[in-house]
Scaffold this active site. Structure first.
Site, PDB file in Angstrom:
ATOM      1  N   PHE A  13     109.316  34.188  51.683  1.00 55.68           N
ATOM      2  CA  PHE A  13     108.960  33.888  50.284  1.00 55.68           C
ATOM      3  C   PHE A  13     107.522  33.402  50.137  1.00 55.68           C
ATOM      4  O   PHE A  13     107.154  32.871  49.092  1.00 55.68           O
ATOM      5  CB  PHE A  13     109.912  32.843  49.676  1.00 55.68           C
ATOM      6  CG  PHE A  13     111.367  33.205  49.788  1.00 55.68           C
ATOM      7  CD1 PHE A  13     111.866  34.321  49.128  1.00 55.68           C
ATOM      8  CD2 PHE A  13     112.233  32.448  50.556  1.00 55.68           C
ATOM      9  CE1 PHE A  13     113.206  34.667  49.228  1.00 55.68           C
ATOM     10  CE2 PHE A  13     113.574  32.792  50.662  1.00 55.68           C
ATOM     11  CZ  PHE A  13     114.066  33.898  50.002  1.00 55.68           C
ATOM     12  N   THR A  24     113.042  42.223  53.503  1.00 56.74           N
ATOM     13  CA  THR A  24     112.938  42.922  52.227  1.00 56.74           C
ATOM     14  C   THR A  24     113.472  44.342  52.282  1.00 56.74           C
ATOM     15  O   THR A  24     113.810  44.924  51.246  1.00 56.74           O
ATOM     16  CB  THR A  24     111.463  43.010  51.816  1.00 56.74           C
ATOM     17  OG1 THR A  24     110.751  43.643  52.896  1.00 56.74           O
ATOM     18  CG2 THR A  24     110.876  41.646  51.584  1.00 56.74           C
ATOM     19  N   ARG A  48     107.144  53.748  40.947  1.00 57.46           N
ATOM     20  CA  ARG A  48     108.310  54.397  41.532  1.00 57.46           C
ATOM     21  C   ARG A  48     109.088  53.415  42.404  1.00 57.46           C
ATOM     22  O   ARG A  48     108.492  52.675  43.193  1.00 57.46           O
ATOM     23  CB  ARG A  48     107.902  55.584  42.417  1.00 57.46           C
ATOM     24  CG  ARG A  48     109.120  56.418  42.853  1.00 57.46           C
ATOM     25  CD  ARG A  48     108.867  57.272  44.077  1.00 57.46           C
ATOM     26  NE  ARG A  48     107.795  58.242  43.946  1.00 57.46           N
ATOM     27  CZ  ARG A  48     107.875  59.384  43.262  1.00 57.46           C
ATOM     28  NH1 ARG A  48     108.990  59.705  42.635  1.00 57.46           N
ATOM     29  NH2 ARG A  48     106.843  60.189  43.215  1.00 57.46           N
ATOM     30  N   ASN A  54     113.330  52.728  47.239  1.00 59.57           N
ATOM     31  CA  ASN A  54     114.726  52.649  47.678  1.00 59.57           C
ATOM     32  C   ASN A  54     115.488  51.780  46.680  1.00 59.57           C
ATOM     33  O   ASN A  54     115.317  50.558  46.656  1.00 59.57           O
ATOM     34  CB  ASN A  54     114.804  52.057  49.090  1.00 59.57           C
ATOM     35  CG  ASN A  54     116.228  52.043  49.638  1.00 59.57           C
ATOM     36  OD1 ASN A  54     117.172  51.661  48.928  1.00 59.57           O
ATOM     37  ND2 ASN A  54     116.386  52.443  50.885  1.00 59.57           N
ATOM     38  N   THR A  87     117.376  48.538  48.184  1.00 55.11           N
ATOM     39  CA  THR A  87     116.573  47.388  48.620  1.00 55.11           C
ATOM     40  C   THR A  87     115.755  46.840  47.453  1.00 55.11           C
ATOM     41  O   THR A  87     115.520  45.636  47.367  1.00 55.11           O
ATOM     42  CB  THR A  87     115.665  47.769  49.800  1.00 55.11           C
ATOM     43  OG1 THR A  87     114.848  48.875  49.421  1.00 55.11           O
ATOM     44  CG2 THR A  87     116.469  48.136  51.032  1.00 55.11           C
ATOM     45  N   GLY A  99     108.201  42.573  45.037  1.00 54.59           N
ATOM     46  CA  GLY A  99     108.724  41.371  45.704  1.00 54.59           C
ATOM     47  C   GLY A  99     108.768  40.140  44.828  1.00 54.59           C
ATOM     48  O   GLY A  99     109.611  39.273  45.025  1.00 54.59           O
ATOM     49  N   GLU A 100     107.840  40.038  43.885  1.00 57.82           N
ATOM     50  CA  GLU A 100     107.689  38.752  43.209  1.00 57.82           C
ATOM     51  C   GLU A 100     108.019  38.763  41.724  1.00 57.82           C
ATOM     52  O   GLU A 100     108.367  37.730  41.157  1.00 57.82           O
ATOM     53  CB  GLU A 100     106.271  38.227  43.459  1.00 57.82           C
ATOM     54  CG  GLU A 100     106.189  37.708  44.880  1.00 57.82           C
ATOM     55  CD  GLU A 100     104.777  37.583  45.418  1.00 57.82           C
ATOM     56  OE1 GLU A 100     104.307  36.453  45.522  1.00 57.82           O
ATOM     57  OE2 GLU A 100     104.159  38.599  45.739  1.00 57.82           O
TER      58      GLU A 100
HETATM   59 MO1  MOS Z   1     104.496  35.885  48.555  1.00 52.83          MO
HETATM   60  S1  MOS Z   1     104.352  33.963  47.841  1.00 52.83           S
HETATM   61  O1  MOS Z   1     102.897  36.412  48.206  1.00 52.83           O
HETATM   62  O2  MOS Z   1     104.668  35.797  50.249  1.00 52.83           O
END
Ligand code: MOS
Length: 705
Positions: free
Chosen positions: A246, A476, A593, A596, A599, A669-670
């Site tokens: 994270f 991830t 896009r 997957n 995930t 991811g964020e």
């Molecule tokens: Mo994330 S806080 O950029 O690993």
């Protein structure tokens, strides 16, 4: 190595939910994490335990090792008088045991090596450390956060000021002027930080080898090598499996250096360190508390004429980290007059660092609650207010957005969520003992590609390909997604790709952070695959290699790259106890896009859950008398668990971002954590009519009101 202009990749595997290529490894327990590696030909590792300071500021006057050394398992106690000297000490977080100064409570003041983990822990408890204590300041307040940093994370302007905010606010028909607060928050990846290190001699040169639970093996090399007086090729770091990060594993923290220094003293015997959950609350970074002073000026119609976001937060005297909390406010909505600033308190505290969406998470909480307040002030639906402030170009840079589909996300979410049945008035729905309400917030996150990535494609027997890049999969699904990208770029089945990652001997890769991994590493893989094909054709002999990095695309300079989303929440607030429940949470995203879907969904839902957790629970309590965080475990630092997470779902708009990457993707991811706490907070207001302006949304706020 070649720089290669990349062409858009046609999807075959991309877009499908390929099973995780390491799934069987993980569920059968064969996946090996940092301290679990058996090292052939080396002695069994010694265990390391960190002795940490019990004062927040002062000097170590004595470290008495005798009682620890009398323990039968303990082999050494190392302190600032005996630790190996470093060649560079300007990174105050990593330059441990180089002098007698203590910069925060919980800082490393001694190391204990022992034959077993238990002996190391017992030994650490027997080390007597004496201090000359000095008065400390460890609490962020509005009156001590006055220091102006040179820049904010990662390298952004500290302040911006466009137009005349004060004049525009003075004549605005509607003004929202409020202060919003977010607490200290700590990352809690399932696998605590851990390192296994050993020193060897190769051809007369020292070599430090490590397995480290990190988000970037090359980053660890770059941080450690110069401090240890080594060339980068004298440090090798591997991280084949990492149990979450994270951001807390995005940069090497003090424990990595502690393990390297301890291992230097053992004559080649490996040393392993597993940081305890408790020690993670002082040693592996955290999100600073933030105070956001927001002023919005608008017409009666909800159109913004002025936006101001002045942030106060903290950093550490040991090392500076300035969270870019007002950064998203600079580009989010159209307003001719805009001002942002960041001021810090430099405190005798642990070093703050990255935590999922640093900047966007606390900043968008404040901005999106303020937008909800503006909607109330104007008597407008909160979605309408956002529609009326949609900019034509990026308000910060004046560049066109690559894609800005915020309104589509809001409208899609509104349909899915049943927004049209929402009562206009807050506090209008009581269901038994529960006030029921709904809330919405926007989300945004920049799309980033990091420099310095390259990949290598090698043809192997049997029509297989080895694709190598030193990137890390922190859980991830990167290993799976990169396999899909490589397969499509080579126009082969993913089953013939052998992906080699997570080793600093492999081609250079940037950190698994900033939601930039797939974009950065994937672009390098595409470059290498396309060059391999043009050099070697579709039926190559085994043993041919091509290494390449993606060339910069000049067209990219002309755009502002961001992803967008909309988060909808239903909140129920108990009329007697003030307890908040969130039965429904729904996010709609525009992220390019999706490579997957399985995930990706995990990333977005995980982000929503982490945002829910920040909204309802997470709060690192300190004891100002001692200057440390006292909620040092998962019993007292409450992270959302299954019982708290009810109907949470994420979806995305069909999209191919042909400008940003040859895969058409942007990074996921964020963005899931961004805006989520605001949506929950806005839903609690709609449920109760009580506006809470600080996180977490604990019961007492509603009981008091
Ligand atoms: Mo994330 S806080 O950029 O690993």
């Amino acid at each position: 190595m070649t720089e290669q202009q990349t062409r858009t990749v046609s999807p075959r595997s991309m877009g499908t939910s390929l099973d995780r290529v390491d799934g069987a490894e993980k569920v059968t327990g064969r996946a090996t994490y940092a301290v679990e590696h058996a090292l052939d030909g080396l002695e069994a590792p010694l265990s390391l335990w960190l002795v940490t300071s019990t004062v927040a500021k002062g000097r170590v006057t004595a470290v008495e090792p005798a009682a620890a050394l009398a323990h039968p398992g303990v082999t050494a106690v190392i302190d600032h008088t005996s630790a190996p000297r470093l060649a560079q000490t300007d990174n105050g977080e990593l330059a441990i045991l180089q002098d007698d100064r203590v910069g925060f409570r919980g800082q490393v003041v001694a190391l204990v090596l022992a034959e077993t983990s238990e002996a190391a822990r017992e030994g650490a408890a027997l080390v007597e450390v004496s201090y000359e204590q000095q008065p400390h300041e460890a609490e962020l307040r509005e009156d001590n956060a006055t220091y102006r940093p040179e820049q904010v994370n990662p390298a952004m302007e500290t302040d911006t000021d466009d137009g005349d905010v004060d004049a525009a606010l003075a004549s605005a028909e509607r003004v929202v002027e409020q202060t919003y607060r977010t607490p200290y928050e700590h990352n809690n990846p399932l696998e605590p930080h851990a390192t296994l290190a050993w020193w060897e001699e190769h051809e007369g040169r020292e070599v430090l080898s490590m397995f480290d639970s990190t988000q970037g093996v090359h980053g660890v090399v770059q941080a450690l090598a110069p401090m240890l007086g080594l060339e980068p090729d004298q440090v090798r770091v591997r991280a084949p499996y990492v149990g979450g990060g994270f951001g807390s594993k995005g940069e090497a923290h003090a424990h990595v250096m502690a393990t390297a220094l301890a291992a230097r003293t053992t004559g080649g015997r490996p040393v392993r360190l597993a940081v305890t959950r408790q020690q993670m609350f002082a040693l592996t970074g955290y999100r600073t508390a933030t105070i956001s002073h927001v002023r919005l000026g608008a017409g009666r119609d909800g159109r913004l004429v002025a936006v101001e976001h002045a942030v106060q937060e903290q950093t550490s005297v040991v090392r500076e980290f300035a969270e870019q909390t007002a950064a998203p406010t600079r580009m989010m909505y159209a307003a001719p007059n805009r001002r942002t600033s960041h001021r810090l308190a430099r405190l005798d505290v642990a070093v703050p660092s990255w935590m999922r969406a640093p900047g966007e998470m606390p900043g968008m909480y404040a901005h999106e609650v303020a937008m909800d307040e503006l909607a109330v002030a104007c008597g407008l639906d909160p979605i309408v207010v956002r529609e009326r402030n949609e900019p034509d170009v990026d308000p910060e840079t004046g560049k066109p957005f690559n894609r800005r589909r915020l309104l589509e996300c809001l409208h899609r979410g509104a349909d899915r969520f049943g927004w049209d049945t929402r009562p206009d008035e807050p506090g209008a729905s009581l269901d038994g003992d529960w006030y029921v309400g709904t809330g919405v917030a926007s989300a945004t996150y920049p799309a980033m590609k990091q420099p310095g990535n390259s990949a290598r494609v090698t043809s192997v027997d049997g029509g297989r390909y080895e694709v190598a890049i030193g990137s890390v999969d922190i859980g991830t699904g990167a290993r799976t997604v990169l396999t899909q990208i490589a397969a499509d770029a080579l126009e082969v089945d993913p089953a013939v790709i052998d992906l080699a990652i997570a080793d600093s001997l492999l081609p250079s890769a940037s950190v698994a952070g900033g939601s930039s991994g797939t974009s950065s590493w994937g672009s390098a893989i595409v470059a290498a695959a396309q060059l391999f094909r043009s050099d070697h054709g579709a039926r190559p002999d085994p043993g041919l290699h091509t290494t390449a990095s993606a060339a910069a695309d000049p067209a990219a300079e002309e755009h502002a790259f961001h992803s967008f989303g909309a988060v909808f929440a239903e909140a129920r607030v108990n009329r007697w106890t003030g307890e908040v429940r969130v039965p429904r949470l729904h996010g709609v995203y525009s992220v390019g896009r999706v490579i997957n879907p399985r995930t990706a969904r995990s990333q977005l839902v995980g982000g929503l859950v982490m945002g829910l957790s920040a909204g309802l629970f997470e709060d690192s309590y300190r004891d100002p008398r001692f200057g440390h965080v006292v909620t040092q475990d998962l019993a007292t630092y409450h992270v959302a668990s299954h019982a708290d997470v009810l109907d949470v779902d994420a979806e995305w708009l069909e999209e191919i971002d042909e400008v940003f990457t040859p895969m058409g993707s942007r990074g996921i991811g964020e963005i899931g954590i961004v805006g989520t706490a605001a949506a929950v907070a806005n839903a609690t207001f709609h449920a109760t009519g009580v506006r809470v302006r600080s996180l977490p949304l604990t019961a007492e706020h509603f009981l008091k009101a």
